[in-house]
Scaffold this active site. Structure first.
Site, short mmCIF file in Angstrom:
data_model
loop_
_atom_site.label_atom_id
_atom_site.label_comp_id
_atom_site.label_asym_id
_atom_site.label_seq_id
_atom_site.Cartn_x
_atom_site.Cartn_y
_atom_site.Cartn_z
N CYS A 51 0.86 -1.18 0.00
CA CYS A 51 0.00 0.00 0.00
C CYS A 51 0.89 1.23 0.00
CB CYS A 51 -0.98 0.00 1.17
SG CYS A 51 -0.26 0.25 2.81
N ASP B 21 -8.30 3.79 1.62
CA ASP B 21 -7.24 3.99 2.61
C ASP B 21 -7.85 4.57 3.89
OD1 ASP B 21 -5.00 4.61 4.09
OD2 ASP B 21 -3.92 5.51 2.40
N ARG C 78 -3.26 -0.52 5.40
CA ARG C 78 -3.85 -1.60 4.62
C ARG C 78 -2.94 -2.80 4.40
NH1 ARG C 78 -5.54 1.89 -0.38
NH2 ARG C 78 -3.58 2.85 0.27
#
Length: 153
Positions: free
Chosen positions: A8, A124, A14
């Protein structure tokens, strides 16, 4: 051994969530010796920083073990060493191209490509604050990815 690398932007929300969710799935299925899992970032913004408190809280709530770790950036060597490079969103895909310009070995995917929501992004939670939604998306993608790779073992 099949090696998975979750990626990520900063490697604090994440991708570590996906790393530890997948490690939990792999462990519960007795395949820890067959599947290796790690995570990293496309950026350098969070290098060395531990997992975001929101991700820690969500993993704890779900009973998923995790360990302290430092964020790191993906390298060209990672592309050679891992069988799957799994991104969270389209922005990560663009950033990855600066480091790994071409996916010549067809290793790069988005996590939701392994679900019925192929091509979709995982939001996100650094920006949305919604770790519940991110967890649900990560779990969906990880379960689909696990089903795919266990047939390769």
């Amino acid at each position: 051994m099949i090696k998975l690398l979750f990626v990520c932007h900063g490697n604090i929300c994440r991708s570590p969530m996906a790393e530890f969710v997948m490690k939990d799935i792999v462990r519960k299925n007795g395949l820890s010796d067959e599947i290796y899992v790690e995570s990293c970032a496309t950026s350098t913004e969070e290098i060395g920083n531990d997992i975001h408190y929101g991700t820690k809280r969500k993993l704890t709530e779900k009973g998923i073990p995790f360990e302290r770790r430092g964020a790191r950036q993906i390298t060209k060597k990672d592309y050679d060493n891992f069988d799957y490079v799994i991104l969270m969103d389209s922005y990560n895909t663009r950033n990855l191209k600066r480091i790994i310009p071409d996916d010549t070995k067809n290793k790069v995917f988005k996590l939701l490509d392994f679900s019925e929501r192929k091509g979709e992004d995982i939001a996100d939670p650094w920006y949305t604050g919604n770790f519940d939604e991110t967890y649900n998306d990560v779990l969906e993608g990880c379960q689909g990815l696990f089903e795919k790779i266990k047939s390769e073992i």
